[in-house]
Scaffold this motif. Sequence first.
Motif, PDB file in Angstrom:
ATOM      1  N   PRO A 105      46.341  39.612  31.915  1.00  0.00           N
ATOM      2  CA  PRO A 105      47.159  38.400  31.817  1.00  0.00           C
ATOM      3  C   PRO A 105      46.277  37.163  31.708  1.00  0.00           C
ATOM      4  N   ASN A 106      46.732  36.173  30.952  1.00  0.00           N
ATOM      5  CA  ASN A 106      45.895  34.992  30.732  1.00  0.00           C
ATOM      6  C   ASN A 106      45.777  34.091  31.953  1.00  0.00           C
ATOM      7  N   ASN A 107      46.425  34.458  33.059  1.00  0.00           N
ATOM      8  CA  ASN A 107      46.266  33.709  34.307  1.00  0.00           C
ATOM      9  C   ASN A 107      45.527  34.520  35.369  1.00  0.00           C
ATOM     10  N   SER A 108      44.819  35.565  34.950  1.00  0.00           N
ATOM     11  CA  SER A 108      44.060  36.386  35.894  1.00  0.00           C
ATOM     12  C   SER A 108      42.912  35.574  36.497  1.00  0.00           C
ATOM     13  N   PRO A 109      42.512  35.900  37.735  1.00  0.00           N
ATOM     14  CA  PRO A 109      41.385  35.193  38.349  1.00  0.00           C
ATOM     15  C   PRO A 109      40.123  35.321  37.499  1.00  0.00           C
ATOM     16  N   ALA A 110      39.447  34.202  37.277  1.00  0.00           N
ATOM     17  CA  ALA A 110      38.248  34.196  36.430  1.00  0.00           C
ATOM     18  C   ALA A 110      37.171  35.121  36.970  1.00  0.00           C
ATOM     19  N   VAL A 111      37.063  35.212  38.304  1.00  0.00           N
ATOM     20  CA  VAL A 111      36.026  36.052  38.899  1.00  0.00           C
ATOM     21  C   VAL A 111      36.215  37.509  38.507  1.00  0.00           C
ATOM     22  N   LYS A 112      37.470  37.947  38.364  1.00  0.00           N
ATOM     23  CA  LYS A 112      37.730  39.337  37.989  1.00  0.00           C
ATOM     24  C   LYS A 112      37.457  39.566  36.503  1.00  0.00           C
ATOM     25  N   LEU A 113      37.831  38.599  35.662  1.00  0.00           N
ATOM     26  CA  LEU A 113      37.605  38.745  34.221  1.00  0.00           C
ATOM     27  C   LEU A 113      36.104  38.760  33.912  1.00  0.00           C
ATOM     28  N   GLU A 114      35.343  37.913  34.594  1.00  0.00           N
ATOM     29  CA  GLU A 114      33.897  37.900  34.365  1.00  0.00           C
ATOM     30  C   GLU A 114      33.264  39.211  34.805  1.00  0.00           C
ATOM     31  N   ALA A 115      33.780  39.784  35.888  1.00  0.00           N
ATOM     32  CA  ALA A 115      33.243  41.064  36.350  1.00  0.00           C
ATOM     33  C   ALA A 115      33.540  42.174  35.346  1.00  0.00           C
ATOM     34  N   ILE A 116      34.737  42.174  34.757  1.00  0.00           N
ATOM     35  CA  ILE A 116      35.079  43.166  33.732  1.00  0.00           C
ATOM     36  C   ILE A 116      34.096  43.081  32.569  1.00  0.00           C
ATOM     37  N   LYS A 117      33.850  41.870  32.102  1.00  0.00           N
ATOM     38  CA  LYS A 117      32.904  41.680  31.000  1.00  0.00           C
ATOM     39  C   LYS A 117      31.498  42.110  31.412  1.00  0.00           C
ATOM     40  N   GLY A 118      31.169  41.882  32.680  1.00  0.00           N
ATOM     41  CA  GLY A 118      29.850  42.244  33.174  1.00  0.00           C
ATOM     42  C   GLY A 118      29.577  43.743  33.121  1.00  0.00           C
TER      43      GLY A 118
END
Length: 327
Positions: A105-118
């Motif tokens: 979702p486009n309102n997901s916590p940024a910390v989680k999205l960055e970890a996924i990309k990581g």
Amino acid sequence: MSKRLPVSISDILKAHSRVKQNVHHTPVVTNSTFDDRFGRKFYFKCENLQKTGSFKARGALNAVTKLCEEDKTVSGVVTHSSGNHGQALAWAAKTMGLKCAVIAPNNSPAVKLEAIKGYGADVVLCEPTPTARQQTCDKVSKERGYYFVPPYDHYDVIAGQGTMAVEFLEQVPQLDAILVPTSGGGMVSGIAIAGKSIKPDLKVFIVEPQGKDVERCLQAGDRLWPNPPRFLNTIADGIRLQQLGHITWPIILELVEKQVFSVTNDEIIEGMKFAFERMKLVVEAASGAGIAAAMSDKMCNLDDNIKHVGVILCGGNTDIHHLPWYQ
């Protein structure tokens, strides 16, 4: 257990053998201040210290590992997730040498999205509704030929989550009950199957954010939620889905207690604060929900024979720059 369930204790023990070399055997912590204040002995299973920061690593790795065992041609996996399952699947895919895409979702916590990309996965954003998540996931799966690994409605995911209960009951065999923060129901299904197979009189309780309405559904024996599925207005983004899954629902109806612990945002915050201040543990709001349930009047009113209570600290992926008590 009166019915033959689609996931067995044998499946969970096989999952345990499959994943144990790559996931943490997470510790159990206690707190005498908490016990004295709330009148029972509580044991906190620290899945916030698990690989990728949540219990989801167990189910994701079991599903991906088993998929690779059964299909040598698989090239990638895809899922939809508000964060924790996405991180877990990205990590599991990397561990097994697969590509991964996560619809979030486009309102997901940024910390989680960055970890996924990581972990090397592609992140595809969508509108913040369950329907948009599934539609986008289906589209990416078809376009890329990736295998879909759902966050909870999947037998191998459920079996992987059940490994938690195997560990927990080895660590604390005297447990009388376990409190489980619940979204779609994969974790509570796995814990209930394993826990009640090992210790039939164990009681497994759902913890939900206010508005999920699981108790009414369980007592009616029917899915009474409105459609289409929706997200709840809760700070606990990891457990904001209102409906239980279609695979998890009959397992939960069969094995989980009909009494449900429903907690508010303010109560979740108090649970989180206790973990931070007194247990020195970083936990996310979904874990705070479990602690809040242990603090609740409903817990105080449970049968006095329930003396030893487990609490699943399901994740620790919280944005320390946006803690909920500062918003």
